[in-house]
Design an enzyme around this catalytic site. Structure first.
Site, PDB file in Angstrom:
ATOM      1  N   HIS A  45       0.830  -1.220   0.000  1.00 55.91           N
ATOM      2  CA  HIS A  45       0.000   0.000   0.000  1.00 55.91           C
ATOM      3  C   HIS A  45       0.860   1.264   0.000  1.00 55.91           C
ATOM      4  O   HIS A  45       0.508   2.272   0.618  1.00 55.91           O
ATOM      5  CB  HIS A  45      -0.953   0.030   1.205  1.00 55.91           C
ATOM      6  CG  HIS A  45      -1.950  -1.075   1.224  1.00 55.91           C
ATOM      7  ND1 HIS A  45      -3.219  -0.949   0.698  1.00 55.91           N
ATOM      8  CD2 HIS A  45      -1.884  -2.345   1.688  1.00 55.91           C
ATOM      9  CE1 HIS A  45      -3.884  -2.079   0.848  1.00 55.91           C
ATOM     10  NE2 HIS A  45      -3.093  -2.955   1.445  1.00 55.91           N
ATOM     11  N   ASN A  94     -10.287  -2.836   2.396  1.00 55.40           N
ATOM     12  CA  ASN A  94      -9.957  -2.874   0.969  1.00 55.40           C
ATOM     13  C   ASN A  94     -11.228  -2.672   0.149  1.00 55.40           C
ATOM     14  O   ASN A  94     -12.329  -2.695   0.699  1.00 55.40           O
ATOM     15  CB  ASN A  94      -9.350  -4.237   0.605  1.00 55.40           C
ATOM     16  CG  ASN A  94      -7.875  -4.347   0.943  1.00 55.40           C
ATOM     17  OD1 ASN A  94      -7.198  -3.347   1.155  1.00 55.40           O
ATOM     18  ND2 ASN A  94      -7.372  -5.563   1.001  1.00 55.40           N
TER      19      ASN A  94
HETATM   20 FE1  HDE Z   1      -2.512  -4.760   5.453  1.00 48.82          FE
HETATM   21  N1  HDE Z   1      -0.708  -3.969   5.917  1.00 48.82           N
HETATM   22  N2  HDE Z   1      -1.876  -6.579   6.078  1.00 48.82           N
HETATM   23  N3  HDE Z   1      -4.257  -5.617   4.852  1.00 48.82           N
HETATM   24  N4  HDE Z   1      -3.164  -3.010   4.831  1.00 48.82           N
HETATM   25  C1  HDE Z   1      -0.339  -2.694   5.750  1.00 48.82           C
HETATM   26  O1  HDE Z   1       0.801  -1.410   7.351  1.00 48.82           O
HETATM   27  C2  HDE Z   1      -0.775  -6.805   6.806  1.00 48.82           C
HETATM   28  C3  HDE Z   1      -4.609  -6.922   4.980  1.00 48.82           C
HETATM   29  C4  HDE Z   1      -4.413  -2.695   4.388  1.00 48.82           C
HETATM   30  O2  HDE Z   1      -3.255   3.511   3.889  1.00 48.82           O
HETATM   31  C5  HDE Z   1       0.986  -2.376   6.361  1.00 48.82           C
HETATM   32  O3  HDE Z   1       1.346   0.766   7.821  1.00 48.82           O
HETATM   33  C6  HDE Z   1      -0.720  -8.182   7.204  1.00 48.82           C
HETATM   34  C7  HDE Z   1      -6.007  -7.104   4.763  1.00 48.82           C
HETATM   35  C8  HDE Z   1      -4.479  -1.313   4.010  1.00 48.82           C
HETATM   36  O4  HDE Z   1      -1.646   3.371   5.384  1.00 48.82           O
HETATM   37  C9  HDE Z   1       1.412  -3.712   6.990  1.00 48.82           C
HETATM   38  C10 HDE Z   1      -1.835  -8.769   6.665  1.00 48.82           C
HETATM   39  C11 HDE Z   1      -6.487  -5.853   4.479  1.00 48.82           C
HETATM   40  C12 HDE Z   1      -3.206  -0.801   4.257  1.00 48.82           C
HETATM   41  C13 HDE Z   1       0.239  -4.602   6.653  1.00 48.82           C
HETATM   42  C14 HDE Z   1      -2.548  -7.762   5.966  1.00 48.82           C
HETATM   43  C15 HDE Z   1      -5.380  -4.943   4.530  1.00 48.82           C
HETATM   44  C16 HDE Z   1      -2.407  -1.867   4.771  1.00 48.82           C
HETATM   45  C17 HDE Z   1       1.983  -1.735   5.417  1.00 48.82           C
HETATM   46  C18 HDE Z   1      -2.250 -10.226   6.766  1.00 48.82           C
HETATM   47  C19 HDE Z   1      -7.927  -5.462   4.138  1.00 48.82           C
HETATM   48  C20 HDE Z   1      -2.726   0.606   3.993  1.00 48.82           C
HETATM   49  C21 HDE Z   1       2.208  -0.325   5.909  1.00 48.82           C
HETATM   50  C22 HDE Z   1      -2.342 -10.719   8.069  1.00 48.82           C
HETATM   51  C23 HDE Z   1      -8.865  -5.711   5.198  1.00 48.82           C
HETATM   52  C24 HDE Z   1      -3.037   1.520   5.123  1.00 48.82           C
HETATM   53  C25 HDE Z   1       1.421  -0.218   7.115  1.00 48.82           C
HETATM   54  C26 HDE Z   1      -2.607   2.927   4.771  1.00 48.82           C
HETATM   55  C27 HDE Z   1      -1.067  -1.740   5.162  1.00 48.82           C
HETATM   56  C28 HDE Z   1       0.185  -5.869   7.088  1.00 48.82           C
HETATM   57  C29 HDE Z   1      -3.727  -8.035   5.240  1.00 48.82           C
HETATM   58  C30 HDE Z   1      -5.547  -3.552   4.269  1.00 48.82           C
HETATM   59  C31 HDE Z   1       2.741  -4.252   6.592  1.00 48.82           C
HETATM   60  C32 HDE Z   1       0.363  -8.817   8.032  1.00 48.82           C
HETATM   61  C33 HDE Z   1      -6.800  -8.405   4.881  1.00 48.82           C
HETATM   62  C34 HDE Z   1      -5.679  -0.560   3.463  1.00 48.82           C
HETATM   63  O5  HDE Z   1       1.573  -3.616   8.352  1.00 48.82           O
END
Ligand code: HDE
Length: 704
Positions: free
Chosen positions: A81, A154
């Site tokens: 993201h 999302n």
């Molecule tokens: Fe994320 N995700 N994600 N994700 N995600 C990040 O956090 C992570 C997942 C989502 O505009 C990171 O600050 C793991 C699902 C958005 O700043 C990180 C898993 C969904 C954003 C991270 C998921 C998301 C992130 C990267 C699986 C939808 C952007 C930078 C367990 C429900 C937020 C940060 C923004 C960002 C980890 C799965 C949505 C690395 C470990 C499911 C919208 O921490």
């Protein structure tokens, strides 16, 4: 600038810019350039040297500070993201949700809760294009009176994997391959499809990402989903399962793939610009928050496990209840300070909302804070203005990089008597967060529940719920992506999975890959055979027709009938559309009535892919020029290829002829049929409100 501080003897003309500068110079609070220490700078264009042509002196603290700050401007981009665009706004509930939750921001319909929303793509880096095929992030920070609630969702309601421990594997596979860092912001490569072929739980989400959902027309026209199942907890501590939905009031619309690819070059900031400009123009994006509520006692009857993030609950099974409206009405004033430094975290929740044991969610509860410690340089990022809660913060956290708060109490521990016991613990009635008690039993093991095992039913439900054109787009997307995969073994493994989803899907994709289609053995979806809410085309029919904020390109040359154009323009603008006059060059064109018509864009700086429709007004000389001009013909043909509404005045039909476009084709509107002026505008608006005309069978016949 304070005028009181200006010396009486100096006369200042308030209207002159020079005078303003002069006033600032005399004003001790004026905007002088300073160092970070507040020391005013007298000269910033030459470094301090020994002689004008001599060596630079180490003593030049201004030079050293300026370069040091510059050298450290970049911070690590988000691992996923990374590319995002954001806006401020507010959320307001329609009515109290007390029957489901005690969360305060959902109680009072007169109360507006400030929000900050960041939309993003997932795979690309910070400088990648907006219109790539990808999932879009839809992260909302509610600054509630009880603290920050982050709904980090999302634009697709399910996820690729069921357990967070697979997230690094999945992201590594999707990102550019490590040996050559290619391809950027695309899943059309071997490692992504290798992972898909070996991990079938990805298939449901793969169907969504190969569909038009993954190429939204605008951030203002896409849905959002909390994905996981959360809990709502009411004042009596009764807990219910809840799934969050955002529905854009402008409807959910997409680009077409050829258009998305061209936009990535013509305007890589297409979605960012669209969001920013809409807000500047007062066309505030609006989304309705809805919830699917499932009573705990009913969870077993759903046919899907609510803890499995690769599954959705069809709206036919649990309807989406409207809760309130989100309005985005203010752009960030500094991209870095706000959009880049904002830190969303799934663990940020308020009383009345709680987690579930979804193993994907559980991993996320750890991951966000962890990544932000590095990305934002230490543990104090919650003190940055964009992350700071509106609710007061009192605790014993202290020190660390970038600490702002300077606490005055010597009692930095709990319990204490030296600080009078402050800060105090809050009971539930005082707004204290109390975790919902839950009975948990079971052995300690690494395992998936049986109820997570069906990976094909909902992939099939999604595919079968799409209209024929949507299915065709999904098939083309698979042919494109898998067509770029070099390993035949990977292609074949994916086809084996597709065979379990749908016969048409597997045959059509195999045909595109030049491979034999494995025998189709599609599963029968459990639950409803199809779900309307999964098809954007089906949902469109439920929305009132609208052309609000739609962009119309108007192609003109000297001799254009501007009177007729104005009649059409008036009607279309009254319905909320935006028209841009496009000519060969900027400045004005000479209209047939002798007046100058101002031009908004030169053809060289814009393209049909930036518009929702194209209109060609009459005027013999203008029409004669346009039909001979290859670039203008390409513009019209490309819009036609992308199934957009094409409108011509009665005496501009010749342009259609020159473009080999049938005036009777779907979505082609001609003044010869409807009559010119307002009647033509009305017919044009009706066609445009349809978004695209997929039933245009011959669209790919035109050379664009
Ligand atoms: Fe994320 N995700 N994600 N994700 N995600 C990040 O956090 C992570 C997942 C989502 O505009 C990171 O600050 C793991 C699902 C958005 O700043 C990180 C898993 C969904 C954003 C991270 C998921 C998301 C992130 C990267 C699986 C939808 C952007 C930078 C367990 C429900 C937020 C940060 C923004 C960002 C980890 C799965 C949505 C690395 C470990 C499911 C919208 O921490």
């Amino acid at each position: 600038m304070s005028s009181q501080k200006q010396p009486d003897a100096v006369h200042i003309d308030e209207n002159s810019k020079d005078a303003q500068l002069a006033a600032e110079r005399m004003d001790p609070t004026g905007h002088f350039l300073t160092t970070d220490q507040g020391i005013r700078v007298e000269h910033t264009d030459d470094s301090l040297k020994q002689g004008a042509r001599g060596p630079t002196l180490l003593e030049d603290f201004h030079l050293r500070e300026k370069l040091t700050r510059f050298d450290h401007e970049r911070i690590p981009e988000r691992v996923v993201h990374a590319r995002g665009s954001a806006a401020h706004g507010y959320f307001q509930p329609y009515e109290s949700q007390a029957k489901y939750t005690r969360a305060k921001f959902l109680q009072d319909p007169s109360k507006k809760t400030p929000v900050f929303v960041r939309f993003s793509t997932v795979a690309g880096s910070r400088g990648s294009a907006d219109t790539v095929r990808d999932v879009r992030g839809f992260a909302v920070k509610f600054y509630t009176e009880e603290g920050n609630f982050d709904l980090v969702g999302n634009n697709i309601p399910v996820f690729f994997i069921q357990d967070g421990i697979k997230f690094p594997d999945f992201v590594h596979a999707a990102k550019p391959e490590p040996h050559h860092e290619m391809p950027q912001a695309q899943t059309a490569h071997d490692s992504f499809w290798d992972f898909v072929s070996l991990v079938p739980e990805t298939l449901h989400m793969v169907m969504w990402t190969m569909s038009d959902r993954a190429i939204p027309r605008s951030y203002r026209m896409m849905q959002g989903f909390g994905v996981h199942t959360f809990r709502f907890v009411d004042a009596k501590n009764v807990s219910r399962f809840v799934k969050f939905h955002w529905k854009p009031l402008l409807g959910t619309h997409s680009l077409v793939w050829d258009e998305a690819q061209k936009l990535a070059g013509k305007d890589p900031d297409y979605h960012r610009r669209d969001l920013f400009e809409s807000i500047e123009q007062g066309d505030f994006p609006e989304y309705e928050l809805g919830v699917q509520i499932v009573e705990e006692a009913d969870a077993q009857k759903l046919g899907v496990d609510l803890l499995d993030a690769t599954k959705l609950v069809p709206e036919e099974v649990a309807p989406v209840l409207p809760v309130g409206k989100l309005t985005l009405n203010r752009n960030p004033t500094n991209f870095f300070a706000e959009t880049e430094q904002v830190a969303f975290c799934v663990a940020n929740i308020v009383p009345g909302i709680d987690f579930t044991d979804d193993p994907l969610m559980q991993a996320r509860l750890f991951s966000y804070l962890d990544t932000q410690l590095t990305r934002l340089g230490g543990p104090n990022f919650a003190e940055l203005p964009i992350n700071r809660p509106l609710a007061p913060v009192h605790n014993h956290q202290q020190d660390g990089f970038g600490r702002h708060t300077s606490s005055t109490s010597r009692a930095n521990y709990h319990p204490n008597s030296l600080g009078g016991g402050c800060p105090f613990l809050a009971a539930q009635e005082q707004g204290g967060f109390v975790h919902q008690p839950e009975q948990v039993t079971g052995q300690k093991l690494r395992a998936r529940p049986e109820s997570f095992k069906d990976h094909y039913s909902q992939a099939a439900l999604f595919f079968r719920s799409l209209s024929a054109p949507e299915q065709e787009h999904l098939i083309d997307a698979c042919r494109f992506e898998l067509g770029k995969v070099e390993s035949k073994a990977i292609q074949e493994r994916v086809l084996e999975h597709f065979a379990k989803i749908d016969a048409l899907l597997v045959t059509a994709v195999a045909e595109g890959l030049g491979l034999p289609a494995p025998k189709a053995t599609p599963v029968t979806p459990k639950g409803p055979p199809a779900s309307k809410a999964l098809s954007m085309e089906a949902m469109k029919l439920l929305m009132p027709p609208s052309i609000k904020t739609r962009r119309i390109a108007v192609l003109v040359a000297d001799g254009v009938d501007s009177d007729e154009l104005m009649a059409v323009r008036k009607e279309l603008e009254a319905q909320g559309a935006q028209l841009k006059i496009i000519a060969k060059r900027l400045g004005t064109v000479k209209a047939a009535n002798g007046k100058d018509l101002p031009v908004d864009k030169s053809a060289m700086t814009t393209a049909s892919v930036e518009y929702d429709a194209v209109f060609i007004p009459g005027g013999a000389a203008s029409v004669a020029t346009l039909k001979k001009d290859g670039a203008s013909r390409h513009f019209v043909q490309e819009a036609y290829l992308h199934c957009k509404t094409v409108g011509v005045s009665k005496d501009a039909e010749d342009v259609l002829k020159a473009c080999e476009i049938d005036p009777a084709a779907p979505g082609v509107v001609s003044g010869a049929k409807s009559g010119n002026g307002t009647a033509l505008a009305t017919a044009f608006a009706k066609a445009l409100s349809n978004h695209r005309h997929w039933d245009r069978k011959d669209h790919d016949r035109v050379p664009a």
